[in-house]
Motif scaffolding. Structure first.
Motif, PDB file in Angstrom:
ATOM      1  N   ILE A  63       0.850  -1.199   0.000  1.00 10.31           N
ATOM      2  CA  ILE A  63       0.000   0.000   0.000  1.00 10.31           C
ATOM      3  C   ILE A  63       0.884   1.247   0.000  1.00 10.31           C
ATOM      4  CG2 ILE A  63      -1.891   1.177   1.185  1.00 10.31           C
ATOM      5  CD1 ILE A  63      -2.420  -1.527   2.645  1.00 10.31           C
ATOM      6  N   HIS A  64       0.711   2.087  -0.998  1.00  7.91           N
ATOM      7  CA  HIS A  64       1.556   3.280  -1.181  1.00  7.91           C
ATOM      8  C   HIS A  64       1.233   4.380  -0.177  1.00  7.91           C
ATOM      9  CE1 HIS A  64      -1.762   5.638  -2.773  1.00  7.91           C
ATOM     10  NE2 HIS A  64      -2.129   4.581  -3.480  1.00  7.91           N
ATOM     11  N   GLY A  65       2.055   5.422  -0.193  1.00  9.18           N
ATOM     12  CA  GLY A  65       1.874   6.551   0.712  1.00  9.18           C
ATOM     13  C   GLY A  65       1.082   7.697   0.103  1.00  9.18           C
ATOM     14  N   SER A  66       0.989   8.784   0.849  1.00 10.70           N
ATOM     15  CA  SER A  66       0.223   9.956   0.448  1.00 10.70           C
ATOM     16  C   SER A  66       0.795  10.571  -0.824  1.00 10.70           C
ATOM     17  CB  SER A  66       0.263  10.994   1.585  1.00 10.70           C
ATOM     18  OG  SER A  66      -0.412  12.174   1.216  1.00 10.70           O
ATOM     19  N   ASN A  67      -0.085  10.863  -1.780  1.00 11.16           N
ATOM     20  CA  ASN A  67       0.274  11.483  -3.056  1.00 11.16           C
ATOM     21  C   ASN A  67       1.204  10.616  -3.898  1.00 11.16           C
ATOM     22  OD1 ASN A  67      -0.616  13.816  -1.257  1.00 11.16           O
ATOM     23  ND2 ASN A  67      -0.491  14.823  -3.234  1.00 11.16           N
ATOM     24  N   ALA A  68       1.236   9.316  -3.595  1.00 12.69           N
ATOM     25  CA  ALA A  68       2.023   8.379  -4.396  1.00 12.69           C
ATOM     26  C   ALA A  68       1.051   7.471  -5.159  1.00 12.69           C
ATOM     27  CB  ALA A  68       2.966   7.585  -3.501  1.00 12.69           C
ATOM     28  N   SER A  69       1.550   6.327  -5.623  1.00 16.72           N
ATOM     29  CA  SER A  69       0.725   5.382  -6.381  1.00 16.72           C
ATOM     30  C   SER A  69       1.368   4.007  -6.282  1.00 16.72           C
ATOM     31  CB  SER A  69       0.648   5.818  -7.856  1.00 16.72           C
ATOM     32  OG  SER A  69       1.944   5.759  -8.445  1.00 16.72           O
ATOM     33  N   LEU A  70       0.715   3.013  -6.836  1.00 18.43           N
ATOM     34  CA  LEU A  70       1.262   1.650  -6.773  1.00 18.43           C
ATOM     35  C   LEU A  70       2.606   1.530  -7.490  1.00 18.43           C
ATOM     36  CD1 LEU A  70       0.734   0.408  -9.820  1.00 18.43           C
ATOM     37  CD2 LEU A  70      -1.507  -0.163  -8.910  1.00 18.43           C
ATOM     38  N   HIS A  71       2.928   2.501  -8.352  1.00 15.95           N
ATOM     39  CA  HIS A  71       4.194   2.455  -9.087  1.00 15.95           C
ATOM     40  C   HIS A  71       5.407   2.499  -8.162  1.00 15.95           C
ATOM     41  CE1 HIS A  71       1.091   3.995 -11.804  1.00 15.95           C
ATOM     42  NE2 HIS A  71       1.755   3.377 -12.759  1.00 15.95           N
ATOM     43  N   THR A  72       5.203   3.010  -6.959  1.00 11.86           N
ATOM     44  CA  THR A  72       6.311   3.116  -6.008  1.00 11.86           C
ATOM     45  C   THR A  72       6.870   1.739  -5.637  1.00 11.86           C
ATOM     46  OG1 THR A  72       6.967   4.358  -4.023  1.00 11.86           O
ATOM     47  CG2 THR A  72       4.987   3.028  -3.832  1.00 11.86           C
ATOM     48  N   TRP A  73       6.070   0.665  -5.868  1.00 11.88           N
ATOM     49  CA  TRP A  73       6.470  -0.694  -5.496  1.00 11.88           C
ATOM     50  C   TRP A  73       7.033  -1.502  -6.669  1.00 11.88           C
ATOM     51  CZ3 TRP A  73       6.603  -0.864  -0.478  1.00 11.88           C
ATOM     52  CH2 TRP A  73       5.660  -0.173   0.292  1.00 11.88           C
ATOM     53  N   GLY A 100       3.093  -1.411   3.915  1.00  8.51           N
ATOM     54  CA  GLY A 100       2.835  -0.086   3.360  1.00  8.51           C
ATOM     55  C   GLY A 100       3.892   0.919   3.744  1.00  8.51           C
ATOM     56  N   ASN A 101       3.962   1.966   2.937  1.00  6.48           N
ATOM     57  CA  ASN A 101       4.899   3.068   3.156  1.00  6.48           C
ATOM     58  C   ASN A 101       4.137   4.313   3.578  1.00  6.48           C
ATOM     59  OD1 ASN A 101       6.258   5.543   1.107  1.00  6.48           O
ATOM     60  ND2 ASN A 101       7.412   4.748   2.822  1.00  6.48           N
ATOM     61  N   SER A 102       4.652   5.030   4.579  1.00  9.65           N
ATOM     62  CA  SER A 102       4.099   6.308   5.000  1.00  9.65           C
ATOM     63  C   SER A 102       2.618   6.152   5.365  1.00  9.65           C
ATOM     64  CB  SER A 102       4.321   7.346   3.894  1.00  9.65           C
ATOM     65  OG  SER A 102       4.068   8.647   4.347  1.00  9.65           O
ATOM     66  N   MET A 103       1.727   6.881   4.710  1.00  9.48           N
ATOM     67  CA  MET A 103       0.304   6.737   4.970  1.00  9.48           C
ATOM     68  C   MET A 103      -0.141   5.295   4.775  1.00  9.48           C
ATOM     69  SD  MET A 103      -2.872   8.539   2.944  1.00  9.48           S
ATOM     70  CE  MET A 103      -2.640   7.488   1.506  1.00  9.48           C
ATOM     71  N   GLY A 104       0.426   4.618   3.763  1.00  6.58           N
ATOM     72  CA  GLY A 104       0.105   3.215   3.513  1.00  6.58           C
ATOM     73  C   GLY A 104       0.530   2.314   4.656  1.00  6.58           C
TER      74      GLY A 104
END
Length: 340
Positions: free
Chosen positions: A86-96, A153-157
């Motif tokens: 699960i991505h963080g705030s203002n991010a998307s699944l692309h971060t993974w 998850g990262n950050s908010m995620g």
């Protein structure tokens, strides 16, 4: 003695001067606003174009509720253990993506764009808090017939991940927290420019329309300590997906809701009994590394890994190292889990 006549200014003249001054200030304000819009006005991106650019062969869309169409990817080893990211705030699944390339050899990896992010866009209910995100993750897993998974998850995620583990303990094998949100009143050193603007009265309303690429470049550079990983493609991704239809309005609602992040307490987190891995960048400007230690104290079973010279997004800054740490840890967890 009488005062000289030239020092007596009629009240009418004073009123006229004041009106003239107000008029000019108003004109200057309008000119400044016009200049600001001319400099930074950015319309929404076009949904179909973004889906073509940022979707791939693994991209799928699930309608979880009427009008709520969630972008997700179900990748990797389909008969392997399930890992949800699960991505963080203002991010998307692309971060993974770089993690999935590594972990997908052994795990079935499900990633998604939360409402108000990536290619998912608007939630018709207008709710964008962590509790609603837990519900979205649970609905997606039910749709994919996933009964149990590792949630990360990262950050908010990360905040969504530990909240999911508390609300659905029977569905969680383990938890991975990467620079996760959750500690009340955690103050960071240098908040990204975009986040600071979102918190400013009046200014935040203008951010609905004014979002120059330079703001996103500045925010990415504040978030990521490993600057060599930052390139035009990465900045464009954050900038363009933030302007996917509905995402900016969703961001406004999230930042104006004090409860959206669902802060935890050590007592609350201690209810999580499954294995926990905490990964953190020592140079995180958004959520300081002291919060990593706070999480570790709250969950004594947790393994804590702190990366020197890494910022808020280890999976993009040191993807190979962080993904391999996850794999080694998950292999160890699996080895200790009794076979049914």
């Amino acid at each position: 003695m009488h005062a000289p006549h030239h020092l007596c200014i009629p009240e009418q003249s004073l009123g006229e001067e004041m009106l003239r001054l107000i008029k000019w200030l108003f004109i200057l304000l309008l000119a400044a606003l016009a200049a600001l819009f001319f400099w930074g006005y950015t319309p929404d991106t076009e949904a179909a174009q973004m889906e073509s650019k940022y979707g791939n062969s693994a991209s799928r869309f699930a309608e979880l509720e009427p009008g709520l169409r969630v972008h997700y990817r179900d990748e990797g080893k389909q008969d392997g253990p399930v890992l949800v990211l699960i991505h963080g705030s203002n991010a998307s699944l692309h971060t993974w993506e770089q993690w999935i390339a590594i972990l997908g050899k052994d795990y079935r990896v499900i990633s998604l764009d939360l409402p108000g992010h990536g290619l998912t866009g608007t939630n018709p209910a207008g709710v964008y808090d962590n509790a609603s995100y837990v519900s979205v993750v649970d609905s997606l897993l039910a749709k994919l017939n996933v009964d149990k998974a590792v949630i990360g998850g990262n950050s908010m995620g990360g905040g969504v991940s530990w909240l999911y583990a508390l609300e659905h303990p029977e569905k969680v094998d383990a938890v991975v927290l990467v620079d996760a949100s959750g500690k009340p009143n955690a103050r960071s050193g240098e908040m990204p420019l975009g986040f600071r603007l979102m918190r400013m009265p009046v200014i935040k309303e203008a951010v609905r329309f004014i979002a120059p690429r330079s703001i996103f470049e500045s925010s990415v550079k504040t978030s990521m300590h490993v600057q060599s990983k930052i390139n035009d493609k990465l900045i464009d991704r954050y900038w363009e997906l933030n302007r996917y239809p509905g995402n900016r309005d969703a961001t406004m609602k999230r930042f104006s809701s004090p409860k959206s992040m669902a802060p935890g307490t050590k007592e609350r987190l201690s209810a999580i009994k499954v294995p926990v891995l905490i990964l953190w960048g020592a140079e995180d400007n958004l959520i300081p590394v002291t919060v990593a230690k706070w999480f570790a104290e709250a969950m004594p079973q947790a393994k804590l890994v702190i990366y020197p010279n890494v910022g808020h997004i280890p999976m993009e800054e040191i993807p190979e190292k962080s993904a391999n740490d996850v794999k080694i840890w998950l292999d160890g967890v699996a080895a200790k889990t009794p076979k049914v």
